[in-house]
Design a protein around this motif. Structure first.
Motif, PDB file in Angstrom:
ATOM      1  N   ARG A 149       0.837  -1.218   0.000  1.00  0.00           N
ATOM      2  CA  ARG A 149       0.000   0.000   0.000  1.00  0.00           C
ATOM      3  C   ARG A 149       0.868   1.263   0.000  1.00  0.00           C
ATOM      4  NH1 ARG A 149      -3.726  -3.227  -1.752  1.00  0.00           N
ATOM      5  NH2 ARG A 149      -4.199  -4.864  -0.263  1.00  0.00           N
ATOM      6  N   GLY A 150       1.982   1.185  -0.704  1.00  0.00           N
ATOM      7  CA  GLY A 150       2.862   2.353  -0.798  1.00  0.00           C
ATOM      8  C   GLY A 150       2.606   3.079  -2.109  1.00  0.00           C
ATOM      9  N   TYR A 151       2.401   4.377  -2.036  1.00  0.00           N
ATOM     10  CA  TYR A 151       2.036   5.132  -3.231  1.00  0.00           C
ATOM     11  C   TYR A 151       2.990   6.295  -3.474  1.00  0.00           C
ATOM     12  CZ  TYR A 151      -1.963   2.392  -1.846  1.00  0.00           C
ATOM     13  OH  TYR A 151      -2.755   1.359  -1.435  1.00  0.00           O
ATOM     14  N   ALA A 152       4.213   6.170  -2.966  1.00  0.00           N
ATOM     15  CA  ALA A 152       5.165   7.264  -3.129  1.00  0.00           C
ATOM     16  C   ALA A 152       6.547   6.703  -3.447  1.00  0.00           C
ATOM     17  CB  ALA A 152       5.203   8.120  -1.866  1.00  0.00           C
ATOM     18  N   GLY A 153       6.537   5.660  -4.262  1.00  0.00           N
ATOM     19  CA  GLY A 153       7.810   5.054  -4.642  1.00  0.00           C
ATOM     20  C   GLY A 153       8.139   3.864  -3.757  1.00  0.00           C
ATOM     21  N   ASP A 154       9.419   3.498  -3.771  1.00  0.00           N
ATOM     22  CA  ASP A 154       9.863   2.330  -3.009  1.00  0.00           C
ATOM     23  C   ASP A 154      10.359   2.730  -1.626  1.00  0.00           C
ATOM     24  OD1 ASP A 154       9.247   0.535  -5.000  1.00  0.00           O
ATOM     25  OD2 ASP A 154      11.207   0.710  -5.968  1.00  0.00           O
ATOM     26  N   SER A 155      10.782   1.714  -0.903  1.00  0.00           N
ATOM     27  CA  SER A 155      11.272   1.917   0.466  1.00  0.00           C
ATOM     28  C   SER A 155      12.593   2.684   0.482  1.00  0.00           C
ATOM     29  CB  SER A 155      11.491   0.550   1.108  1.00  0.00           C
ATOM     30  OG  SER A 155      12.096   0.689   2.361  1.00  0.00           O
ATOM     31  N   GLY A 428      -1.174   5.750  22.894  1.00  0.00           N
ATOM     32  CA  GLY A 428      -0.878   6.782  21.907  1.00  0.00           C
ATOM     33  C   GLY A 428      -1.554   6.529  20.581  1.00  0.00           C
ATOM     34  N   MET A 429      -0.886   6.969  19.535  1.00  0.00           N
ATOM     35  CA  MET A 429      -1.503   6.924  18.210  1.00  0.00           C
ATOM     36  C   MET A 429      -0.430   6.551  17.178  1.00  0.00           C
ATOM     37  SD  MET A 429      -3.780  10.042  16.745  1.00  0.00           S
ATOM     38  CE  MET A 429      -4.470  10.073  15.079  1.00  0.00           C
ATOM     39  N   ALA A 430      -0.829   5.701  16.234  1.00  0.00           N
ATOM     40  CA  ALA A 430       0.091   5.298  15.165  1.00  0.00           C
ATOM     41  C   ALA A 430      -0.563   5.564  13.823  1.00  0.00           C
ATOM     42  CB  ALA A 430       0.407   3.812  15.287  1.00  0.00           C
ATOM     43  N   ALA A 431       0.244   5.966  12.846  1.00  0.00           N
ATOM     44  CA  ALA A 431      -0.287   6.153  11.495  1.00  0.00           C
ATOM     45  C   ALA A 431       0.479   5.268  10.537  1.00  0.00           C
ATOM     46  CB  ALA A 431      -0.155   7.610  11.063  1.00  0.00           C
ATOM     47  N   VAL A 432      -0.248   4.552   9.690  1.00  0.00           N
ATOM     48  CA  VAL A 432       0.400   3.807   8.618  1.00  0.00           C
ATOM     49  C   VAL A 432       0.950   4.844   7.641  1.00  0.00           C
ATOM     50  CG1 VAL A 432       0.118   2.142   6.760  1.00  0.00           C
ATOM     51  CG2 VAL A 432      -1.153   1.850   8.915  1.00  0.00           C
ATOM     52  N   SER A 433       2.247   4.784   7.434  1.00  0.00           N
ATOM     53  CA  SER A 433       2.982   5.851   6.750  1.00  0.00           C
ATOM     54  C   SER A 433       2.606   6.036   5.286  1.00  0.00           C
ATOM     55  CB  SER A 433       4.473   5.523   6.842  1.00  0.00           C
ATOM     56  OG  SER A 433       5.177   6.107   5.785  1.00  0.00           O
ATOM     57  N   ASP A 439      10.980  11.825  -4.775  1.00  0.00           N
ATOM     58  CA  ASP A 439      11.730  13.025  -4.376  1.00  0.00           C
ATOM     59  C   ASP A 439      11.005  13.823  -3.291  1.00  0.00           C
ATOM     60  OD1 ASP A 439      13.474  12.285  -6.268  1.00  0.00           O
ATOM     61  OD2 ASP A 439      13.204  14.029  -7.580  1.00  0.00           O
ATOM     62  N   ASN A 440       9.684  13.913  -3.432  1.00  0.00           N
ATOM     63  CA  ASN A 440       8.926  14.721  -2.467  1.00  0.00           C
ATOM     64  C   ASN A 440       8.371  13.873  -1.312  1.00  0.00           C
ATOM     65  OD1 ASN A 440       6.907  13.302  -3.676  1.00  0.00           O
ATOM     66  ND2 ASN A 440       5.686  15.070  -4.305  1.00  0.00           N
ATOM     67  N   TRP A 441       8.794  12.647  -1.177  1.00  0.00           N
ATOM     68  CA  TRP A 441       8.477  11.716  -0.080  1.00  0.00           C
ATOM     69  C   TRP A 441       7.073  11.128  -0.121  1.00  0.00           C
ATOM     70  CZ3 TRP A 441      12.344  10.715   3.585  1.00  0.00           C
ATOM     71  CH2 TRP A 441      13.415  11.620   3.616  1.00  0.00           C
ATOM     72  N   THR A 442       6.091  11.889  -0.588  1.00  0.00           N
ATOM     73  CA  THR A 442       4.698  11.425  -0.475  1.00  0.00           C
ATOM     74  C   THR A 442       3.970  11.365  -1.824  1.00  0.00           C
ATOM     75  OG1 THR A 442       4.050  13.707   0.057  1.00  0.00           O
ATOM     76  CG2 THR A 442       4.335  12.193   1.914  1.00  0.00           C
ATOM     77  N   GLY A 443       4.687  11.397  -2.916  1.00  0.00           N
ATOM     78  CA  GLY A 443       4.026  11.333  -4.230  1.00  0.00           C
ATOM     79  C   GLY A 443       3.272  12.617  -4.520  1.00  0.00           C
ATOM     80  N   HIS A 444       2.098  12.722  -3.970  1.00  0.00           N
ATOM     81  CA  HIS A 444       1.321  13.969  -4.062  1.00  0.00           C
ATOM     82  C   HIS A 444       1.919  14.962  -3.063  1.00  0.00           C
ATOM     83  CE1 HIS A 444      -1.951  16.658  -4.666  1.00  0.00           C
ATOM     84  NE2 HIS A 444      -2.773  15.752  -5.181  1.00  0.00           N
ATOM     85  N   ASP A 445       2.272  16.143  -3.542  1.00  0.00           N
ATOM     86  CA  ASP A 445       2.872  17.118  -2.609  1.00  0.00           C
ATOM     87  C   ASP A 445       1.921  17.459  -1.464  1.00  0.00           C
ATOM     88  OD1 ASP A 445       4.263  17.588  -5.361  1.00  0.00           O
ATOM     89  OD2 ASP A 445       5.582  18.476  -3.856  1.00  0.00           O
ATOM     90  N   LEU A 446       0.631  17.491  -1.766  1.00  0.00           N
ATOM     91  CA  LEU A 446      -0.306  17.876  -0.704  1.00  0.00           C
ATOM     92  C   LEU A 446      -0.550  16.747   0.304  1.00  0.00           C
ATOM     93  CD1 LEU A 446      -2.976  20.136  -2.476  1.00  0.00           C
ATOM     94  CD2 LEU A 446      -0.658  20.659  -1.758  1.00  0.00           C
TER      95      LEU A 446
END
Ligand code: GCW
Length: 666
Positions: A149-155, A428-433, A439-446
Motif C-alpha cells: 500500500r505504498g504510493y510514493a515510490g519504493d522503500s 498513543g496513536m500510530a499512522a500507517v505511513s 523526491d517529495n516523499w509522499t508522491g502527491h505534494d499535498l
C-alpha cells in the motif's frame, strides 16, 4: 534518488527583522539530541537570516545585552514533564527549557516553526507537552524494497533485502522529530521471508546504526515481528506460546537482540489475520501470544504492540449472522485485563479497514484494563492513494473527539489514548505511513499535509484541522495569502468531496479487487459474491441492529440506541447500520437514492473548483511542485468522474429510480 526537504526547506526571509541579530546558540551538549537541537537551530537561522550563529558551550548565563534577541539558550529544567518544553523570550535571549533533551529538541523545532511563520520573537512564551505518550509511524515496507500500500515510490529503508542508513534516513528522522513523532516501525506487519531475519545477526549492525540515528532525534525504533519466527527459521517445530521450548527460544533470542541493539523500542505484531500465523494455530488466545513475547522483552524495557485487526478474511459475506465488523471486539473484549503492562493493543479507528467513513471501533470504550493505541492510515489506501487529495486530519479529529461513554468525564478516544481515562503511559496513536523514496516523499505534494498533520495532532490534539493546514502551508510554501487560501480550501474540502463521490452513507469498499483503487461496487476481493452491501432492486445497507448482527449494541449508551434505531442513526452511517429502501428519507430530507446521485455530482463539482482555483497559483509555488500537483489534479478530475458515473449508474440500474433533477446518468 534525490530528495527534498519538505517543511524543513528554509528560505531566506528578507523582511523578518526578529532573527537578524541572533549570533549564538548556547547549550551544554551531553547527548546527541542536544547536539542535534543546536545543529537544527543553527541551520534554520542561517538559511532564514543569512548568518550562521555560533555555538557556545555555555550554561545560558551571561550579561543581558538589551532587548534585541541575540542568542538562543537551551537549558535542562528537571521540574518539567517528559518531552515538554517552554520557549520564551527573556531580555536578549530566547530560552528553550525542558526536563530532557527530547523536550529541548521539540522546543527547538517549535522555535524554528515560529520563525518560519515570521512570528514576533520578543513576546514569545509557548509551553507545550505532548498529549499522547507514543506518536508512531508504521511503515509497511518489505525488504525487497517494495511497500505494501505504498504510493510514493519504493522503500528508503530497504533495497534488495539490505538495510540502508544514509543521508535520506537522517532527513527522515529530522522530518519526524520536527512534528513530534517519537517512534517508528520500519517493516511491514506482514512479515515475510527475509524480514523474519531482522532479529538475527545478519542485520544487527544496521539495525543498531539506525536505532542510533533515530534516537538522536528522540525516535524509538520498533520492528514488526513474525509470530512464527521460531518455526520459519527452522529452529523449533512449534510457535505455541505456552510451550516451554518456545518460551525459551524467544527469551534467548531477545537477550541476543537487545545485547546487539539496546535502544530497540520493541515489536509490532499482526497475528491470525489475512494469512499471518498466530496463537490460534495452537488453540491459544491472543493474550497468551502477546504475554509470552512481552515477558521475553520485559527485562530490556521492550514493548509489544499487538494489533487487533484480527478477522477471518475467508468469511462468507452472504451469511447474515457473521459480521466482520464484530470480529475485533469479539476476539479481544473477553481478554480485557489479561495483558501484561508492556503490551499495547493497537486498534484501527474503525471496525473495518480505513474506509472513507466508518463508525469508531467499539473496543475504544470497551476495553478498560488494557493499554491502547489508535491506528490510522495516512497512506490513503481507500482514500485516493495519494493521487486524489484527501486531507485526513478532519477525520482523525472526529475520531479523537468521539465520546465513548465508558466514564462520565474524560471518556473520548483522545482521553483514552493519551492515558487520561485509565491513567496509562503505554498508549498513543500510530499512522500507517505515506512515505516512500519519491523526491517529495509522499508522491502527491499535498499528501505531506497528512504526515505533518498526524504528528502535530498527536502532540497537540487541541489544534484544529484548519490550524494545522494553515501552519503546514506557511512552513512549506511561505506566507502568500492566495497560496494559503487556495491550498487551505483544497485540503479542507478534500475529505468531504472524496466521501461524496465514493461509497455512500458509510457502506464502504466499492473498490477494485486487491489494489483497492477505482470504483467497483461489487469488487471487494474478500467478498467474492459481491453481497457485502446487500444491495438489491429495493434497497441497500447492512442490518447491524439487534435484529441483524447486533453490532450496534457493542457501544455504550446512548450510542447503542442511537445506532440501533434507524430513525436516530446519523445519515452518514445509515447504510453501515441499517438496510433501507432506496426511497428512505434521510434526515437531510432527501431519499437515499437522490442523496447518492446528488453527492456524486457535488463531489465532482468540488474537484472542478479545486482545479480552477489551483490554476491561479502558477508562478506562486515552486514550478516543480505546481506541475506535480496540477498533474495529479488532472487525474483526480477524470477519476472522480469515473467514480460518479459508475456508482450512479449502478444504483440507477438497480433501483430503476430516475434522478429528480433529470441529469444524465451514464
Ligand atoms: O487494509 C488491509 C490492507 C493490507 C494490510 C492490512 C492490515 C498490511 O489491504 O494490505 O496489510 O489491511 O492492516 O494488516
Amino acid at each position: 534518488m534525490s530528495f527534498e526537504q519538505a517543511y524543513l526547506n528554509y528560505t531566506l526571509k528578507e523582511n523578518y527583522e526578529d532573527i537578524k541579530n541572533i549570533r549564538y546558540v548556547e547549550a551544554v551538549c551531553d547527548d546527541k539530541r542536544m547536539e542535534n537541537s543546536v545543529a537544527e537551530l543553527r541551520l534554520a537561522i542561517e538559511k532564514m537570516s543569512g548568518t550562521k550563529p555560533e555555538y557556545t558551550a555555555d550554561d545560558c548565563g551571561g550579561e543581558n545585552a538589551g532587548p534585541v534577541i541575540a542568542r538562543i539558550c537551551l537549558k535542562i529544567n528537571s521540574q518539567m514533564d517528559p518531552e515538554a518544553y517552554h520557549v520564551y523570550a527573556e531580555g536578549d535571549k530566547i530560552m528553550i527549557e525542558a526536563s530532557d533533551s527530547a523536550g529541548i529538541l521539540y522546543g527547538s523545532f517549535e522555535l524554528i516553526r515560529q520563525m518560519q511563520m515570521e512570528k514576533e520573537l520578543k513576546t514569545l512564551d509557548i509551553k507545550k507537552k505532548p498529549d499522547m505518550p507514543l506518536r508512531m509511524l508504521n511503515h509497511w515496507d518489505n525488504m525487497d524494497g517494495s511497500i505494501e500500500r505504498g504510493y510514493a515510490g519504493d522503500s528508503f529503508f530497504f533495497v534488495n533485502n539490505e538495510m540502508v542508513v544514509d543521508e535520506r534516513i537522517h532527513t527522515y528522522a529530522r522530518l519526524l522529530a520536527a512534528v513530534g513523532i517519537n517512534g517508528t516501525v520500519i517493516n511491514n506487519v506482514n512479515v515475510k521471508e527475509c524480514a523474519t531475519y531482522l532479529i538475527t545477526e545478519r542485520y544487527w549492525d544496521k539495525v543498531r546504526e539506525l536505532s542510533e540515528v533515530l534516537g538522536g532525534y528522540g525516535i524509538k525504533l520498533f520492528l514488526s515481528l513474525n509470530y512464527a519466527a521460531p518455526v520459519e527459521m527452522g529452529e523449533n517445530t512449534s510457535a505455541d506460546p505456552l510451550d516451554e521450548s518456545v518460551i525459551k527460544w524467544w527469551k534467548d533470542r531477545m537477550k541476543k537482540v537487545y545485547a546487539a541493539v539496546p535502544k530497540l523500542g520493541g515489536f509490532l505484531i499482526k497475528a491470525d489475520s489475512e494469512g499471518r500465523p498466530g496463537p490460534f494455530t495452537y488453540n491459544r488466545t491472543h493474550a497468551d501470544g502477546a504475554n509470552m513475547l512481552a515477558e521475553a522483552v520485559e527485562p530490556y524495557g521492550g514493548t509489544i504492540i499487538w494489533r487487533c485487526f484480527v478477522y477471518n478474511c475467508q468469511q462468507d459475506w452472504r451469511d447474515k449472522k457473521t459480521d466482520r465488523a464484530r470480529s475485533g471486539y469479539d476476539n479481544f473484549m473477553g481478554l480485557d485485563g489479561t495483558f501484561r503492562d508492556n503490551v499495547i493493543l493497537q486498534i484501527k479507528n474503525g471496525p473495518m479497514d480505513f474506509q472513507v467513513r466508518e463508525p469508531i471501533h467499539p473496543l475504544f470504550g470497551g476495553l478498560e484494563k488494557t493499554n491502547q493505541m489508535l491506528e490510522v492510515q495516512i497512506a490513503q489506501e481507500y482514500t485516493g492513494q495519494q493521487r486524489h487529495i484527501c486531507y485526513l486530519i478532519p477525520m482523525f479529529k472526529e475520531v479523537l473527539a468521539f465520546r465513548t461513554y465508558v466514564r462520565d468525564t474524560y471518556d473520548t478516544v483522545r482521553d483514552i489514548v493519551s492515558g487520561k481515562t485509565f491513567h496509562q503511559r503505554n498508549c498513543g496513536m500510530a499512522a500507517v505511513s505515506n512515505m516512500g523514496n519519491d523526491d517529495n516523499w509522499t508522491g502527491h505534494d499535498l499528501a505531506m499535509a497528512n504526515l505533518y498533520g498526524f504528528g502535530r495532532l498527536a502532540f497537540e490534539p487541541d489544534l484544529s484541522a484548519q490550524e494545522i493546514a494553515a501552519e503546514w502551508i506557511t512552513v512549506s510554501y511561505g506566507r502568500d495569502e492566495l497560496v494559503k487560501e487556495t491550498i487551505e480550501y483544497m485540503l479542507m474540502e478534500s475529505w468531504p468531496a472524496y466521501e461524496k463521490y465514493n461509497a455512500p452513507l458509510g457502506i464502504g469498499w466499492m473498490v477494485n479487487p486487491s489494489f483497492h483503487y477505482g470504483p467497483n461496487v461489487d469488487g471487494y476481493e474478500y467478498d467474492r459474491w459481491g453481497t457485502y452491501h446487500r444491495a438489491d432492486h429495493l434497497g441497500i445497507g447492512v442490518d447491524r441492529s439487534d435484529k441483524g448482527t447486533g453490532y450496534a449494541l457493542l457501544y455504550h449508551e446512548p450510542h447503542a440506541s442511537v445506532y440501533n434505531n434507524v430513525d436516530t442513526c446519523p445519515d452518514e452511517l445509515l447504510l453501515f447500520f441499517h438496510h433501507v429502501p432506496y426511497t428512505w428519507k434521510l434526515k437531510s430530507g432527501k431519499t437515499v437514492i437522490q442523496h447518492i446521485y446528488d453527492t456524486h455530482f457535488e463531489g465532482v463539482e468540488t474537484v472542478d473548483e479545486m482545479v480552477a482555483r489551483f490554476a491561479k497559483l502558477e508562478g506562486k509555488l515552486p514550478e516543480l511542485v505546481f506541475k506535480r500537483v496540477a498533474d495529479r489534479l488532472a487525474h483526480q478530475k477524470m477519476h472522480s468522474r469515473e467514480w460518479r458515473d459508475q456508482i450512479n449508474t449502478y444504483f440507477y440500474r438497480k433501483s430503476g429510480i430516475a434522478d429528480e433533477k433529470g441529469r444524465t446518468i451514464y
